[in-house]
Design an enzyme around this catalytic site. Structure first.
Site, PDB file in Angstrom:
ATOM      1  N   LYS A  47       0.529  -1.611   0.234  1.00 39.98           N
ATOM      2  CA  LYS A  47       0.380   0.126   0.057  1.00 39.98           C
ATOM      3  C   LYS A  47       1.594   1.376  -0.239  1.00 39.98           C
ATOM      4  O   LYS A  47       1.932   1.146   0.738  1.00 39.98           O
ATOM      5  CB  LYS A  47      -0.435  -0.256   1.299  1.00 39.98           C
ATOM      6  CG  LYS A  47      -1.602   1.363   1.677  1.00 39.98           C
ATOM      7  CD  LYS A  47      -3.519   1.202   0.737  1.00 39.98           C
ATOM      8  CE  LYS A  47      -4.494   2.011   0.286  1.00 39.98           C
ATOM      9  NZ  LYS A  47      -3.508   2.857  -0.850  1.00 39.98           N
ATOM     10  N   GLN A  68       7.407   3.716   3.954  1.00 35.55           N
ATOM     11  CA  GLN A  68       6.001   3.452   3.688  1.00 35.55           C
ATOM     12  C   GLN A  68       5.897   2.308   5.008  1.00 35.55           C
ATOM     13  O   GLN A  68       4.179   1.871   5.132  1.00 35.55           O
ATOM     14  CB  GLN A  68       4.999   3.190   2.268  1.00 35.55           C
ATOM     15  CG  GLN A  68       4.010   3.244   2.126  1.00 35.55           C
ATOM     16  CD  GLN A  68       3.344   4.621   1.995  1.00 35.55           C
ATOM     17  OE1 GLN A  68       3.599   5.430   1.919  1.00 35.55           O
ATOM     18  NE2 GLN A  68       2.248   4.284   2.827  1.00 35.55           N
ATOM     19  N   LYS A 113       5.371   3.929   7.787  1.00 33.47           N
ATOM     20  CA  LYS A 113       3.842   4.139   8.216  1.00 33.47           C
ATOM     21  C   LYS A 113       3.224   3.396   8.645  1.00 33.47           C
ATOM     22  O   LYS A 113       2.799   3.617   9.396  1.00 33.47           O
ATOM     23  CB  LYS A 113       4.609   5.319   7.353  1.00 33.47           C
ATOM     24  CG  LYS A 113       2.853   6.067   7.803  1.00 33.47           C
ATOM     25  CD  LYS A 113       3.520   6.757   5.987  1.00 33.47           C
ATOM     26  CE  LYS A 113       4.237   7.653   5.675  1.00 33.47           C
ATOM     27  NZ  LYS A 113       4.053   8.543   5.338  1.00 33.47           N
ATOM     28  N   LYS A 137       5.398   1.812  -3.276  1.00 33.86           N
ATOM     29  CA  LYS A 137       5.348   3.035  -4.016  1.00 33.86           C
ATOM     30  C   LYS A 137       5.888   3.008  -5.626  1.00 33.86           C
ATOM     31  O   LYS A 137       6.371   2.209  -5.734  1.00 33.86           O
ATOM     32  CB  LYS A 137       6.176   3.921  -2.947  1.00 33.86           C
ATOM     33  CG  LYS A 137       5.751   5.031  -3.255  1.00 33.86           C
ATOM     34  CD  LYS A 137       5.463   5.948  -2.084  1.00 33.86           C
ATOM     35  CE  LYS A 137       4.356   7.835  -2.042  1.00 33.86           C
ATOM     36  NZ  LYS A 137       3.590   8.031  -1.224  1.00 33.86           N
ATOM     37  N   GLY A 148      -2.869   8.016  -4.256  1.00 33.79           N
ATOM     38  CA  GLY A 148      -2.132   9.807  -4.681  1.00 33.79           C
ATOM     39  C   GLY A 148      -1.395   9.904  -4.413  1.00 33.79           C
ATOM     40  O   GLY A 148      -0.828   9.367  -3.133  1.00 33.79           O
ATOM     41  N   ASP A 149      -0.111  10.484  -4.334  1.00 33.65           N
ATOM     42  CA  ASP A 149       0.943  11.169  -3.953  1.00 33.65           C
ATOM     43  C   ASP A 149       1.079  12.863  -4.492  1.00 33.65           C
ATOM     44  O   ASP A 149      -0.288  13.083  -5.411  1.00 33.65           O
ATOM     45  CB  ASP A 149       1.964  10.545  -3.737  1.00 33.65           C
ATOM     46  CG  ASP A 149       3.402  10.895  -2.841  1.00 33.65           C
ATOM     47  OD1 ASP A 149       3.292  11.150  -1.943  1.00 33.65           O
ATOM     48  OD2 ASP A 149       4.256  11.976  -3.580  1.00 33.65           O
ATOM     49  N   THR A 198      -4.685  13.350   5.283  1.00 27.41           N
ATOM     50  CA  THR A 198      -2.597  13.096   5.863  1.00 27.41           C
ATOM     51  C   THR A 198      -2.591  14.808   6.262  1.00 27.41           C
ATOM     52  O   THR A 198      -2.370  14.618   7.465  1.00 27.41           O
ATOM     53  CB  THR A 198      -2.377  13.056   4.681  1.00 27.41           C
ATOM     54  OG1 THR A 198      -3.001  12.609   4.031  1.00 27.41           O
ATOM     55  CG2 THR A 198      -0.799  13.640   5.006  1.00 27.41           C
ATOM     56  N   ASN A 208      -2.362  19.329  -1.486  1.00 28.69           N
ATOM     57  CA  ASN A 208      -3.175  18.454  -1.074  1.00 28.69           C
ATOM     58  C   ASN A 208      -2.894  18.524   0.832  1.00 28.69           C
ATOM     59  O   ASN A 208      -4.258  18.968   1.465  1.00 28.69           O
ATOM     60  CB  ASN A 208      -3.167  16.610  -1.524  1.00 28.69           C
ATOM     61  CG  ASN A 208      -4.695  15.816  -0.189  1.00 28.69           C
ATOM     62  OD1 ASN A 208      -3.904  15.348   0.541  1.00 28.69           O
ATOM     63  ND2 ASN A 208      -5.534  15.848  -0.715  1.00 28.69           N
ATOM     64  N   SER A 212      -7.223   5.792   3.780  1.00 29.78           N
ATOM     65  CA  SER A 212      -6.673   4.948   3.140  1.00 29.78           C
ATOM     66  C   SER A 212      -7.274   3.354   3.424  1.00 29.78           C
ATOM     67  O   SER A 212      -8.529   2.079   2.823  1.00 29.78           O
ATOM     68  CB  SER A 212      -5.186   4.325   2.215  1.00 29.78           C
ATOM     69  OG  SER A 212      -5.465   5.603   1.572  1.00 29.78           O
TER      70      SER A 212
HETATM   71  P1  NDP Z   1       0.520  18.151  -4.290  1.00 22.05           P
HETATM   72  O1  NDP Z   1       0.973  16.963  -5.662  1.00 22.05           O
HETATM   73  O2  NDP Z   1      -1.521  18.095  -3.912  1.00 22.05           O
HETATM   74  O3  NDP Z   1       0.885  19.109  -3.726  1.00 22.05           O
HETATM   75  C1  NDP Z   1       1.925  19.034  -3.684  1.00 22.05           C
HETATM   76  C2  NDP Z   1       3.011  20.850  -3.579  1.00 22.05           C
HETATM   77  O4  NDP Z   1       4.594  20.781  -3.109  1.00 22.05           O
HETATM   78  C3  NDP Z   1       2.676  22.036  -4.389  1.00 22.05           C
HETATM   79  O5  NDP Z   1       2.361  22.744  -3.642  1.00 22.05           O
HETATM   80  C4  NDP Z   1       3.806  21.394  -5.208  1.00 22.05           C
HETATM   81  O6  NDP Z   1       3.997  23.057  -5.145  1.00 22.05           O
HETATM   82  C5  NDP Z   1       5.089  21.644  -3.905  1.00 22.05           C
HETATM   83  N1  NDP Z   1       5.830  21.197  -4.344  1.00 22.05           N
HETATM   84  C6  NDP Z   1       6.152  19.503  -5.053  1.00 22.05           C
HETATM   85  N2  NDP Z   1       7.518  19.258  -5.545  1.00 22.05           N
HETATM   86  C7  NDP Z   1       8.599  20.825  -5.123  1.00 22.05           C
HETATM   87  C8  NDP Z   1       9.599  20.922  -4.669  1.00 22.05           C
HETATM   88  N3  NDP Z   1      10.697  19.994  -5.655  1.00 22.05           N
HETATM   89  N4  NDP Z   1       9.782  22.010  -4.758  1.00 22.05           N
HETATM   90  C9  NDP Z   1       8.982  22.648  -4.055  1.00 22.05           C
HETATM   91  N5  NDP Z   1       7.308  22.881  -3.774  1.00 22.05           N
HETATM   92  C10 NDP Z   1       7.821  21.231  -4.365  1.00 22.05           C
HETATM   93  O7  NDP Z   1       1.086  16.786  -3.372  1.00 22.05           O
HETATM   94  P2  NDP Z   1       0.638  16.225  -1.724  1.00 22.05           P
HETATM   95  O8  NDP Z   1       0.226  17.176  -1.617  1.00 22.05           O
HETATM   96  O9  NDP Z   1      -0.568  15.142  -1.742  1.00 22.05           O
HETATM   97  O10 NDP Z   1       2.230  15.701  -1.500  1.00 22.05           O
HETATM   98  C11 NDP Z   1       2.991  16.691  -0.814  1.00 22.05           C
HETATM   99  C12 NDP Z   1       3.927  15.690   0.089  1.00 22.05           C
HETATM  100  O11 NDP Z   1       3.571  15.139   1.585  1.00 22.05           O
HETATM  101  C13 NDP Z   1       4.154  14.921  -0.581  1.00 22.05           C
HETATM  102  O12 NDP Z   1       6.010  14.275   0.072  1.00 22.05           O
HETATM  103  C14 NDP Z   1       3.990  13.256   0.038  1.00 22.05           C
HETATM  104  O13 NDP Z   1       4.844  11.928  -0.654  1.00 22.05           O
HETATM  105  C15 NDP Z   1       3.596  13.597   1.982  1.00 22.05           C
HETATM  106  N6  NDP Z   1       2.523  12.705   1.109  1.00 22.05           N
HETATM  107  C16 NDP Z   1       0.967  12.930   0.972  1.00 22.05           C
HETATM  108  C17 NDP Z   1       0.255  11.978   1.326  1.00 22.05           C
HETATM  109  C18 NDP Z   1      -1.316  11.866   1.019  1.00 22.05           C
HETATM  110  O14 NDP Z   1      -2.306  11.631   0.876  1.00 22.05           O
HETATM  111  N7  NDP Z   1      -1.525  13.140  -0.259  1.00 22.05           N
HETATM  112  C19 NDP Z   1       0.287  11.623   2.446  1.00 22.05           C
HETATM  113  C20 NDP Z   1       1.622  11.539   3.101  1.00 22.05           C
HETATM  114  C21 NDP Z   1       2.832  11.475   2.888  1.00 22.05           C
HETATM  115  P3  NDP Z   1       3.901  22.793  -7.681  1.00 22.05           P
HETATM  116  O15 NDP Z   1       2.502  22.785  -7.403  1.00 22.05           O
HETATM  117  O16 NDP Z   1       4.778  24.156  -7.349  1.00 22.05           O
HETATM  118  O17 NDP Z   1       4.455  21.600  -7.507  1.00 22.05           O
END
Ligand code: NDP
Length: 446
Positions: free
Chosen positions: A91, A112, A115, A127, A166-167, A210, A241, A379
């Protein structure tokens, strides 16, 4: 034992997987915590858990061809890392971002594993994703890419085998396109993905989980110091997200979030981001190409191009964007400015040196594998609703989420308490590890 020391073990990991820096970093963090637990346990040593736990069950890499709107054929790489299934089916999310490579996905899948173990649910760790960049792509291009990605991925997943979510770069829209293609190819309607639309098997609170869970965990940490969230100033990075729903829960519970960011910079709203302003961000960020600088124009606040928000004075910092976005310099700025809590919404957003600094300064530091586990927890709850075919109400899911975050927090306290201080990094790593290691021992050499 074949290794002279922990460093000897870590050096062999670096030697074997030369170009996988993020994976080395994740392994080093976990091994740093579990070394003594693992090497003192005869059963773990006889089963050679240390060598086995850092190798994925399998890594699948495949070609994803698709046709863009100008009729050109494009090709990306697709991946699925099925890391460890000792406590349940694989997962973990799918990430679509140009930076995606084998090392990044191996670090994410490895994290993961621990976690998912901490949630107490029967979920193994995996992943996947692609170096596809959704920014600037039309909906039709994203749909064609997702369909082609699933044309290969379907062979490797299933509701009892591997259940992606998603991620970064993968939200409800992309999950919808992938689910549609899986259903078409297999002719089965099953809970093979989570984060689905609520009309077709998705759980309420999954999009929020999250971010909400991160705030619940932060409250748990504050309570160990007889402190509370209300009135605290909070800096957040990211505006996707995790960042959006962390911000939402903070507003609801009376804290003051003041920053959001994306890869082009951050906005600072000293009056605090309100629910109304957050609704604007949610709409804005529906398009992955939209920039957070638009917020600064609309609400007449400052935008700091190409900078992160860690120089802004705050009580609590929530890095919610991506790996290694907060380094030692940032960590020093935060503690100098009086920050008392850092909780990782993103996976491994703090560099190794930054984490050491927070622990040296004895501030409350919540590592991602504990603090952001709310997403995978819900999830898991979505999977159980798909099996029973009985959807739960919003409050029911939220209460289950709170309960799981409480349990993760107490596991961290149980395994990480050191003379009046909770080292949450050790607590999460050891707490997650013991369950996996015991299960691997039970199941023999497989
Ligand atoms: P989203 O795609 O919804 O959002 C990602 C955000 O991070 C955007 O604002 C994006 O900006 C920014 N970002 C991405 N890459 C970079 C970078 N290289 N430098 C600066 N800003 C960056 O993703 P999520 O919110 O889902 O995920 C964010 C983090 O949380 C990740 O590390 C993910 O692995 C982790 N996570 C997510 C979960 C989930 O349920 N979604 C669960 C647990 C952890 P821009 O639009 O400019 O790319």
């Amino acid at each position: 034992m074949k290794y002279k020391s922990k460093n000897d073990f870590l050096n062999t990991v670096v030697d074997k997987y030369k170009d996988q820096q993020e994976f080395h970093q994740a392994v080093e963090e976990v091994i740093g915590s579990i070394w003594s637990t693992a090497t003192k346990n005869k059963k773990y040593m006889q089963a050679n858990i240390l060598d086995r736990i850092i190798v994925p069950d399998r890594s699948i890499i495949f070609r994803v061809p698709w046709v863009d709107d100008n009729n050109n054929v494009q090709v990306n790489l697709g991946y699925r890392i099925q890391f460890n299934s000792s406590i349940g089916p694989y997962k973990g999310g799918l990430r679509f971002h140009p930076s995606v490579n084998l090392g990044i996905l191996k670090f994410l899948a490895f994290e993961q594993v621990f976690k998912n173990s901490l949630t107490g649910l029967n979920l193994g760790g995996g992943k996947g994703g692609s170096n596809f960049d959704p920014k600037g792509k039309s909906d039709r291009e994203i749909m064609r890419f997702c369909h082609s990605f699933m044309d290969e991925l379907f062979r490797h997943i299933g509701r009892r085998t591997d259940i992606p979510a998603g991620d970064i770069g993968v939200g409800a829209k992309e999950i919808g396109y992938m689910f549609g293609q899986y259903k078409k190819i297999k002719n089965v309607f099953s809970g093979v993905l989570t984060g689905k639309g609520t009309n077709w098997g998705g759980s309420l609170i999954r999009p929020e989980a999250t971010g909400y869970g991160l705030v619940y965990f932060t409250i748990n940490m504050l309570e160990t110091q007889d402190d509370a969230l209300e009135g605290k100033t909070v800096t957040i990075s990211g505006s996707g997200n995790v960042a959006q729903y962390a911000c939402e829960k903070l507003i609801e519970l009376g804290a003051k979030p003041v920053t959001l960011s994306d890869s082009s910079g951050f906005i600072y709203d000293p009056d605090g981001i309100t629910q109304e302003k957050l609704e604007y961000v949610k709409k804005l960020k529906d398009s992955r190409s939209a920039r957070i600088s638009e917020y600064a124009k609309k609400y007449k606040v400052k935008f700091f191009a190409n900078q992160n928000p860690w120089s802004i004075k705050c009580d609590i910092a929530l890095p919610c964007a991506t790996q290694n976005e907060l380094d030692l310099r940032d960590a020093k700025k935060l503690t100098k400015n009086g920050c008392i809590v850092v909780a990782e919404g993103a996976n491994m957003p703090c560099t190794k040196d930054a984490v050491h600094h927070f622990i040296d300064k004895k501030i409350l530091f919540g590592p991602g594998k504990a603090a952001n586990a709310g997403g995978v927890a819900v999830s898991g709850i979505e999977m159980s609703q798909n099996s029973t075919r009985i959807p739960l109400k919003r409050e029911q899911v939220d209460n289950l989420l709170k309960g799981i975050m409480d349990k993760i927090h107490s596991t961290c306290v149980d395994f990480g308490s050191q003379k009046g201080f909770v080292n949450y990094v050790d607590g999460a790593n050891i707490g997650g590890f013991v369950r996996i290691a015991d299960s691997m021992v039970d199941q023999g050499v497989v």
